[in-house]
Scaffold this motif. Structure first.
Motif, mmCIF file in Angstrom:
data_model
loop_
_atom_site.group_PDB
_atom_site.id
_atom_site.type_symbol
_atom_site.label_atom_id
_atom_site.label_comp_id
_atom_site.label_asym_id
_atom_site.label_seq_id
_atom_site.Cartn_x
_atom_site.Cartn_y
_atom_site.Cartn_z
ATOM 1 N N GLU A 1 0.869 -1.387 -0.027
ATOM 2 C CA GLU A 1 0.067 -0.024 -0.055
ATOM 3 C C GLU A 1 0.852 1.189 0.030
ATOM 4 O O GLU A 1 1.242 1.790 1.157
ATOM 5 C CB GLU A 1 -0.837 0.055 1.182
ATOM 6 N N PRO A 2 1.484 1.622 -1.234
ATOM 7 C CA PRO A 2 2.139 2.901 -1.234
ATOM 8 C C PRO A 2 1.837 4.096 -0.480
ATOM 9 O O PRO A 2 2.592 4.768 0.131
ATOM 10 C CB PRO A 2 2.377 3.211 -2.830
ATOM 11 N N ASN A 3 0.596 4.447 -0.440
ATOM 12 C CA ASN A 3 0.053 5.529 -0.094
ATOM 13 C C ASN A 3 0.233 5.518 1.640
ATOM 14 O O ASN A 3 0.614 6.395 2.340
ATOM 15 C CB ASN A 3 -1.356 5.843 0.046
ATOM 16 N N ALA A 4 -0.149 4.354 2.186
ATOM 17 C CA ALA A 4 0.316 4.127 3.581
ATOM 18 C C ALA A 4 1.668 4.134 4.118
ATOM 19 O O ALA A 4 1.760 4.719 5.030
ATOM 20 C CB ALA A 4 -0.524 2.774 3.963
ATOM 21 N N ILE A 5 2.361 3.506 3.190
ATOM 22 C CA ILE A 5 4.038 3.747 3.536
ATOM 23 C C ILE A 5 4.412 5.114 3.268
ATOM 24 O O ILE A 5 5.338 5.585 3.947
ATOM 25 C CB ILE A 5 4.646 2.633 2.523
ATOM 26 N N GLU A 6 3.948 5.878 2.279
ATOM 27 C CA GLU A 6 4.290 7.198 2.196
ATOM 28 C C GLU A 6 3.966 8.036 3.307
ATOM 29 O O GLU A 6 4.651 8.966 3.656
ATOM 30 C CB GLU A 6 3.567 7.859 0.896
ATOM 31 N N ARG A 7 2.826 7.749 3.992
ATOM 32 C CA ARG A 7 2.394 8.430 5.156
ATOM 33 C C ARG A 7 3.512 8.211 6.382
ATOM 34 O O ARG A 7 3.735 9.114 7.077
ATOM 35 C CB ARG A 7 1.034 8.231 5.520
ATOM 36 N N ILE A 8 4.063 6.958 6.437
ATOM 37 C CA ILE A 8 4.962 6.766 7.459
ATOM 38 C C ILE A 8 6.232 7.488 7.112
ATOM 39 O O ILE A 8 6.783 8.148 8.104
ATOM 40 C CB ILE A 8 5.299 5.103 7.397
ATOM 41 N N LEU A 9 6.611 7.433 6.023
ATOM 42 C CA LEU A 9 8.044 8.135 5.723
ATOM 43 C C LEU A 9 7.904 9.689 5.882
ATOM 44 O O LEU A 9 8.802 10.198 6.348
ATOM 45 C CB LEU A 9 8.342 7.822 4.322
ATOM 46 N N THR A 10 6.710 10.254 5.661
ATOM 47 C CA THR A 10 6.613 11.673 5.793
ATOM 48 C C THR A 10 6.544 12.101 7.111
ATOM 49 O O THR A 10 7.058 12.979 7.548
ATOM 50 C CB THR A 10 5.429 12.335 4.850
ATOM 51 N N ARG A 11 5.674 11.370 7.784
ATOM 52 C CA ARG A 11 5.580 11.592 9.338
ATOM 53 C C ARG A 11 6.932 11.324 10.051
ATOM 54 O O ARG A 11 7.289 12.093 10.814
ATOM 55 C CB ARG A 11 4.708 10.647 9.991
ATOM 56 N N ALA B 1 14.984 16.448 14.137
ATOM 57 C CA ALA B 1 14.155 16.373 12.803
ATOM 58 C C ALA B 1 15.080 16.321 11.494
ATOM 59 O O ALA B 1 15.052 15.600 10.844
ATOM 60 C CB ALA B 1 13.123 17.472 12.656
ATOM 61 N N ASN B 2 16.171 17.337 11.687
ATOM 62 C CA ASN B 2 17.059 17.424 10.471
ATOM 63 C C ASN B 2 17.860 15.914 10.374
ATOM 64 O O ASN B 2 18.212 15.323 9.154
ATOM 65 C CB ASN B 2 17.805 18.604 10.506
ATOM 66 N N GLU B 3 18.338 15.598 11.488
ATOM 67 C CA GLU B 3 19.221 14.346 11.424
ATOM 68 C C GLU B 3 18.194 13.179 11.005
ATOM 69 O O GLU B 3 18.797 12.157 10.113
ATOM 70 C CB GLU B 3 19.611 14.014 12.852
ATOM 71 N N VAL B 4 16.964 12.851 11.396
ATOM 72 C CA VAL B 4 16.131 11.854 10.840
ATOM 73 C C VAL B 4 15.876 11.868 9.412
ATOM 74 O O VAL B 4 15.999 11.005 8.730
ATOM 75 C CB VAL B 4 14.732 11.989 11.541
ATOM 76 N N ARG B 5 15.736 12.881 9.059
ATOM 77 C CA ARG B 5 15.579 13.381 7.532
ATOM 78 C C ARG B 5 16.767 12.893 6.671
ATOM 79 O O ARG B 5 16.763 12.400 5.534
ATOM 80 C CB ARG B 5 15.033 14.794 7.225
ATOM 81 N N ASP B 6 17.989 13.358 7.156
ATOM 82 C CA ASP B 6 18.968 12.918 6.538
ATOM 83 C C ASP B 6 19.321 11.451 6.556
ATOM 84 O O ASP B 6 19.694 10.866 5.300
ATOM 85 C CB ASP B 6 20.152 13.710 7.049
ATOM 86 N N ASP C 1 8.500 21.144 2.194
ATOM 87 C CA ASP C 1 8.111 22.286 1.204
ATOM 88 C C ASP C 1 8.000 23.493 2.131
ATOM 89 O O ASP C 1 8.536 23.643 2.917
ATOM 90 C CB ASP C 1 6.523 21.856 0.657
ATOM 91 N N ASP C 2 7.554 24.560 1.179
ATOM 92 C CA ASP C 2 7.640 25.869 1.833
ATOM 93 C C ASP C 2 6.776 26.228 3.210
ATOM 94 O O ASP C 2 7.058 27.175 3.869
ATOM 95 C CB ASP C 2 6.958 26.973 0.784
ATOM 96 N N ASP C 3 5.930 25.282 3.443
ATOM 97 C CA ASP C 3 5.196 25.243 4.635
ATOM 98 C C ASP C 3 5.883 24.267 5.676
ATOM 99 O O ASP C 3 5.051 24.019 6.834
ATOM 100 C CB ASP C 3 4.093 24.736 4.422
ATOM 101 N N LEU C 4 7.057 23.706 5.352
ATOM 102 C CA LEU C 4 7.639 22.926 6.350
ATOM 103 C C LEU C 4 7.022 21.461 6.514
ATOM 104 O O LEU C 4 7.312 20.863 7.515
ATOM 105 C CB LEU C 4 8.105 23.565 7.775
ATOM 106 N N ARG C 5 6.323 21.062 5.607
ATOM 107 C CA ARG C 5 5.717 19.911 5.483
ATOM 108 C C ARG C 5 6.709 18.965 4.441
ATOM 109 O O ARG C 5 6.993 19.113 3.331
ATOM 110 C CB ARG C 5 4.281 19.897 5.076
ATOM 111 N N PRO C 6 6.878 17.599 5.227
ATOM 112 C CA PRO C 6 7.690 16.713 4.313
ATOM 113 C C PRO C 6 6.827 16.187 3.148
ATOM 114 O O PRO C 6 5.704 15.805 3.135
ATOM 115 C CB PRO C 6 8.067 15.535 5.381
ATOM 116 N N VAL C 7 7.510 16.045 2.002
ATOM 117 C CA VAL C 7 7.036 15.463 0.676
ATOM 118 C C VAL C 7 7.825 14.525 0.143
ATOM 119 O O VAL C 7 9.161 14.708 0.081
ATOM 120 C CB VAL C 7 6.532 16.486 -0.281
#
Length: 308
Positions: A64-74, A88-93, A109-115
């Motif tokens: 379920e790519p959409n479900a996995i994507e929500r995990i990655l972005t969260r 937060a920066n370390e986890v993203r890296d 993104d510009d609103d600091l939301r992960p994509v």
């Protein structure tokens, strides 16, 4: 987003659990994390190992790519690390390193939301504070053994890579070896009077007489200062670098009190390399007084000639 490989998800589970990090999640916090990611029907943590529990839930919805994507972005969402932007920066890296094999990366993104975006994350640039802007000589100019030049330049490259990737102890070991190589070349190419080894200061410092190419770093530092190849400021600080360089031996590290080197350590000792190069360049045989006061070669320092 396509289906993420099972092994990648197992590695992501490690990152979610956060063992040994500032973003460690307890069992009940894992379930809350999944709920914040929009997984409404998540079961309560059942006492299994945290990683096993996390992997089980991820693999159940691997297709379920959409479900996995929500995990990655969260996982990369700054809102999951309130008052701790550094984590937060370390986890993203770290997450982006895991996602490289999937040809994906997460960015804000510009609103600091992960994509999720296709392709690898842009490489992080080396901060200016480790640039060579005060370097007045290139490696090629001060090293007499030209076969040594590419080896020392390779050390510089590896120090840069180690620092950029958080391998600070390795960076310090390379830095110590780099300075030792510079001083060894000077000792081999410049005269060292035998009498300096018999002086009271030498005995007090416990330095030992040896052929120039067999001198220890301790003896090289002493001779370089005694013969005024390096100034007192470099002499006093390079001794600390020598102590850290010796942590290449695990038994020495075990006996050494204090914390292991970090980013600040590398940044503090990098100027020792700059000072060593500048002093050896200024005091090399035949160096004219006019040239001793010249400005820095350019911001690329020892890389300048190799890149041309």
């Amino acid at each position: 987003m396509d289906t993420i490989d099972e092994q990648t998800l197992v590695a992501v589970a490690d990152l979610i659990c956060g063992d040994g990090t500032m973003f460690y999640r307890k069992g009940n916090e894992l379930a809350e994390f999944f709920r914040r990611a929009g997984w409404k029907e998540i079961t309560a943590y059942d006492g299994d190992t945290r990683k096993s529990w996390t992997v089980t839930h991820l693999l159940r919805r691997q297709d379920e790519p959409n479900a996995i994507e929500r995990i990655l972005t969260r996982l990369a969402d700054p809102r999951d690390y309130p008052h701790d932007r550094e984590s937060a920066n370390e986890v993203r890296d770290r997450l982006n390193l895991l996602l490289e094999v999937e040809n994906l990366h997460v960015e804000l993104d510009d609103d600091l939301r992960p994509v999720i975006k296709a392709g690898r994350a842009a490489p992080k640039s080396i901060p200016e504070d480790i640039s060579r802007q005060k370097l007045q000589y290139s490696i090629e100019e001060i090293v007499t053994d030209q076969a040594l030049v590419p080896l020392l330049n390779q050390r510089i490259i590896e120090i840069e890579k180690c620092r950029a990737n958080g391998c600070y102890l390795a960076a310090m070991i390379h830095l110590g070896g780099l300075v030792e190589g510079l001083l060894m070349d000077a000792a081999v190419s410049r005269p060292i009077p035998d009498s300096i080894w018999d002086e009271p200061e030498a005995k007090a410092e416990r330095v030992r007489r040896a052929p120039a190419d067999k001198l220890t770093l301790h003896s090289l530092i002493y001779a370089a200062h005694r013969l005024r190849w390096i100034d007192t400021d470099v002499y006093r600080i390079v001794g600390g670098l020598r102590s850290i360089r010796n942590l290449v031996h695990p038994h020495a590290q075990r006996k050494s009190p204090g914390d292991v080197p970090d980013e600040d350590t590398v940044d503090m000792y990098w100027p020792v390399f700059i000072g060593t190069v500048n002093d050896l360049g200024r005091t090399r045989p035949g160096e004219s007084s006019a040239r001793q006061a010249r400005p820095a070669v350019d911001s690329a320092g020892p890389w300048a000639r190799r890149k041309r």
